[in-house]
Scaffold this active site. Structure first.
Site, PDB file in Angstrom:
ATOM      1  N   LYS A  90       0.829  -1.209   0.000  1.00 38.01           N
ATOM      2  CA  LYS A  90       0.000   0.000   0.000  1.00 38.01           C
ATOM      3  C   LYS A  90       0.861   1.255   0.000  1.00 38.01           C
ATOM      4  O   LYS A  90       0.644   2.180  -0.791  1.00 38.01           O
ATOM      5  CB  LYS A  90      -0.921   0.023   1.223  1.00 38.01           C
ATOM      6  CG  LYS A  90      -1.927   1.177   1.207  1.00 38.01           C
ATOM      7  CD  LYS A  90      -2.436   1.528   2.585  1.00 38.01           C
ATOM      8  CE  LYS A  90      -1.427   2.387   3.326  1.00 38.01           C
ATOM      9  NZ  LYS A  90      -1.969   2.938   4.595  1.00 38.01           N
ATOM     10  N   ASP A 142      -6.358   1.023   1.020  1.00 42.09           N
ATOM     11  CA  ASP A 142      -6.369   1.240   2.463  1.00 42.09           C
ATOM     12  C   ASP A 142      -7.743   0.843   2.993  1.00 42.09           C
ATOM     13  O   ASP A 142      -8.558   0.262   2.276  1.00 42.09           O
ATOM     14  CB  ASP A 142      -6.024   2.695   2.805  1.00 42.09           C
ATOM     15  CG  ASP A 142      -7.107   3.677   2.377  1.00 42.09           C
ATOM     16  OD1 ASP A 142      -8.084   3.262   1.708  1.00 42.09           O
ATOM     17  OD2 ASP A 142      -6.982   4.868   2.719  1.00 42.09           O
TER      18      ASP A 142
END
Length: 211
Positions: free
Chosen positions: A120, A138
């Site tokens: 991420k 996320d």
């Protein structure tokens, strides 16, 4: 998901968030990297409150190198996992200095070698700094992707990213990523989504709508 549903979703996001951008504050590439590492299990607002002070006091890369790990921990104390984050930031600064002359690398495999950097974080950095088409999943992107039918509620983040990549045009990756974050952060919240005001409620797969 039907093509019509996808078109409706993207049109709504474009109307609601036409020029949306990330909310982490930074002026230098390494500042963004640090901010994204700090954002794990912390809000962007909380991270900005911390980094404003640090980046003002230590305004150059070399000055940040003088900060001890225990001092970083003191600065990060209001953030979740602050001891781990202090260790990560302390070590990644040294790796950037030794291996990359103080610059942030653009290659994903190089970013993933850095302490505290997962997929991420690497995707956020690549998209934000280098404008490389990436989708960072996320908690907000995950929730919105599931509720709007891009993914199943049982999907993990890797599967969600794969499905979003297949569903979205490459040129929309960065923009839609930011739009989904804002939609999830301010409108379609985890505990109190504004379902009654949402024009996508007929598409939404959330079993516990707030109607």
């Amino acid at each position: 998901m039907t093509i019509t549903d996808k078109e409706k979703i993207l049109a709504f996001l474009d109307q609601m968030y036409p020029d949306v951008k990330g909310e982490l504050e930074y002026t230098k590439d390494y500042e963004l990297l640090i901010a994204v590492v700090l954002s794990a299990q912390s809000t962007d607002a909380a991270v900005n409150n911390v980094t404003r002070e640090i980046f003002k006091k230590y305004s150059t890369f070399d000055s940040l190198l003088t900060v001890k790990e225990v001092e970083f921990a003191a600065y990060f104390k209001k953030l979740g996992l602050y001891r781990n984050k202090a260790k990560h930031v302390y070590n990644l600064l040294r790796i950037l200095k030794e291996d990359y002359n103080g610059s942030v690398p653009s290659a994903k495999e190089e970013l993933l070698k850095l302490p505290g950097v997962g997929v991420k974080t690497a995707n956020v950095v690549r998209a934000e700094l280098f404008k490389i088409p990436e989708i960072a999943v996320d908690t907000h992107v995950s929730r919105i992707a599931k509720r709007l039918g891009f993914a199943k509620f049982s999907d993990d983040v890797t599967t969600i990213e794969t499905k979003l990549r297949k569903a979205l045009p490459t040129e929309r990756y960065i923009k839609t990523h930011h739009q989904m974050i804002h939609f999830g952060r301010y409108f379609c919240k985890a505990q109190s989504p504004q379902c009654k005001k949402c024009p996508l409620v007929d598409i939404c797969k959330e079993p516990k709508k707030k109607l």
